[in-house]
Design a protein around this motif. Structure first.
Motif, PDB file in Angstrom:
ATOM      1  N   ASN A  33       0.766  -1.116   0.047  1.00  0.00           N
ATOM      2  CA  ASN A  33      -0.085   0.173  -0.138  1.00  0.00           C
ATOM      3  C   ASN A  33       0.896   1.206   0.026  1.00  0.00           C
ATOM      4  O   ASN A  33       0.451   2.098   0.732  1.00  0.00           O
ATOM      5  CB  ASN A  33      -0.953   0.180   1.308  1.00  0.00           C
ATOM      6  CG  ASN A  33      -2.077  -0.987   1.210  1.00  0.00           C
ATOM      7  OD1 ASN A  33      -2.454  -1.258  -0.030  1.00  0.00           O
ATOM      8  ND2 ASN A  33      -2.606  -1.399   2.049  1.00  0.00           N
ATOM      9  N   GLN A  34       1.847   1.452  -0.990  1.00  0.00           N
ATOM     10  CA  GLN A  34       2.668   2.547  -1.056  1.00  0.00           C
ATOM     11  C   GLN A  34       1.728   3.623  -1.819  1.00  0.00           C
ATOM     12  O   GLN A  34       1.294   3.290  -2.842  1.00  0.00           O
ATOM     13  CB  GLN A  34       3.830   2.164  -1.919  1.00  0.00           C
ATOM     14  CG  GLN A  34       4.915   3.325  -2.173  1.00  0.00           C
ATOM     15  CD  GLN A  34       5.789   3.678  -0.859  1.00  0.00           C
ATOM     16  OE1 GLN A  34       6.219   2.892  -0.496  1.00  0.00           O
ATOM     17  NE2 GLN A  34       5.784   4.990  -0.249  1.00  0.00           N
ATOM     18  N   ARG A  35       1.832   4.572  -1.083  1.00  0.00           N
ATOM     19  CA  ARG A  35       1.041   5.696  -1.369  1.00  0.00           C
ATOM     20  C   ARG A  35       1.832   6.432  -2.579  1.00  0.00           C
ATOM     21  O   ARG A  35       2.854   6.827  -2.764  1.00  0.00           O
ATOM     22  CB  ARG A  35       0.727   7.010  -0.350  1.00  0.00           C
ATOM     23  CG  ARG A  35       0.114   6.527   0.842  1.00  0.00           C
ATOM     24  CD  ARG A  35       0.065   7.431   2.033  1.00  0.00           C
ATOM     25  NE  ARG A  35      -0.695   8.817   1.429  1.00  0.00           N
ATOM     26  CZ  ARG A  35      -0.573   9.752   2.232  1.00  0.00           C
ATOM     27  NH1 ARG A  35       0.046   9.884   3.505  1.00  0.00           N
ATOM     28  NH2 ARG A  35      -1.133  10.919   1.852  1.00  0.00           N
TER      29      ARG A  35
END
Length: 340
Positions: A238-240
């Protein structure tokens, strides 16, 4: 007397081959430095490797005890397949299924690591067509990248190093070598701040499992094109803004590589380092030395030709002159009327 002549000949031999001796010492020093690095890495990392192996054996044994319906052979097959996929950048974990390795931004990041010879190794082509294209792409792209970086660095050096050094030394009447050393030091400090310290602080805040030391380690490994691949940004769950993040890292790597080359070229132009490098280089033949060698060869050839011609002429004269028999004169008291 004999000892003094021997010592003088040894000194002359060393003086005449000074660069060769320096080069041999350089090779010996490099080999010793390699051995030193191997000893240090082995002594530091081997205990951690042994500890990790013991921990994995314990976890595996505990897992088999808790799941007796699963045989050790089936578990080995599963782990082997999972590790093989992990070597290609494919993970079986649920939290990694959302990250694709071959979307456009990830492919752009991979292309930049190939052309810059960084090569993290966390992602590799899976298909035969991808491997073949990677070979052709690298054969053309790596020399193209070297040409591009050389042209960019050559233009930047004029404005970042040569003109400032010339201006300061001319304006204030300072020694040009001293100004060059101070300028190279300040440039190295500025580059380290902008491309190591500040990016490390940003990476340590964006990457959940990275501390400041690990972030600096990644920056150095990347900009020095070592590229071990143990730390790769943008791969966490869940890397922004992952795609924008990958593009930013690609730009950072290219700009950082250019800046590193500018700093290295600035230090290479220092008079002190030029003198140090000349100690290990072969001396170039000067034009007058080459002319003297040619004249010496010409004189040697001319003298040999003269000797050959004179020898042939003597042989010809010997062949052309007829043999003359000299009469033997008798004593005055003889019976020959001509002598009387």
């Amino acid at each position: 007397m004999l000892q003094s002549l021997t010592s003088n000949s040894c000194v002359r031999l060393i003086e005449s081959h000074k660069s060769t001796w320096y080069f041999l010492f350089l090779v010996l020093g490099y080999i010793l430095y390699l051995i030193f690095g191997a000893v240090v890495f082995s002594s530091v990392e081997l205990p951690y490797e042994d500890l990790l192996r013991q921990e994995l054996r314990t976890i595996k044994k505990q897992f088999l005890q808790e799941n007796q319906c699963l045989s050790e052979e089936r578990l080995e097959e599963f782990l082997e397949k999972a590790l093989e996929a992990s070597n290609y950048g494919v993970s079986i974990l649920n939290n990694a299924s959302a990250n694709w390795n071959w979307d456009f931004t990830s492919s752009l990041f991979f292309a930049s690591t190939v052309l810059s010879t960084t090569g993290y190794g966390h992602t590799a082509p899976l298909s035969d067509g991808g491997k073949a294209f990677c070979i052709v792409y690298s054969v053309i792209g790596i020399p193209f990248t070297l040409l591009f970086l050389t042209a960019v660095v050559q233009r930047i050096m004029v404005f970042s190093t040569r003109r400032p050094v010339m201006y300061v030394s001319t304006r204030w009447g300072l020694s040009k070598p001293l100004v060059a050393v101070v300028h190279a030091t300040l440039l190295a400090i500025l580059a380290a701040s902008c491309f190591f310290l500040i990016p490390a602080a940003i990476f340590s805040s964006l990457e959940e499992n990275w501390n400041f030391l690990e972030s600096i380690y990644f920056c150095f490994i990347s900009l020095s094109t070592i590229g071990l691949g143990d730390y790769v940004p943008g791969e966490s769950f869940n890397q922004r803004f992952r795609q924008l993040y990958k593009v930013g890292i690609t730009v950072y790597l290219l700009l950082g590589l250019v800046v590193m080359l500018v700093v290295l070229e600035t230090f290479c132009e220092l008079q002190q380092l030029k003198t140090l490098r000349k100690m290990f280089y072969l001396k170039k033949e000067k034009p007058q030395d080459r002319l003297a060698i040619l004249e010496h060869d010409h004189l040697s050839f001319t003298s040999v030709s003269h000797q050959t011609n004179s020898t042939s002429l003597k042989g010809d004269k010997t062949k052309d002159v007829p043999s003359v028999s000299v009469p033997v004169l008798a004593s005055p008291g003889g019976d020959d009327p001509m002598i009387n």
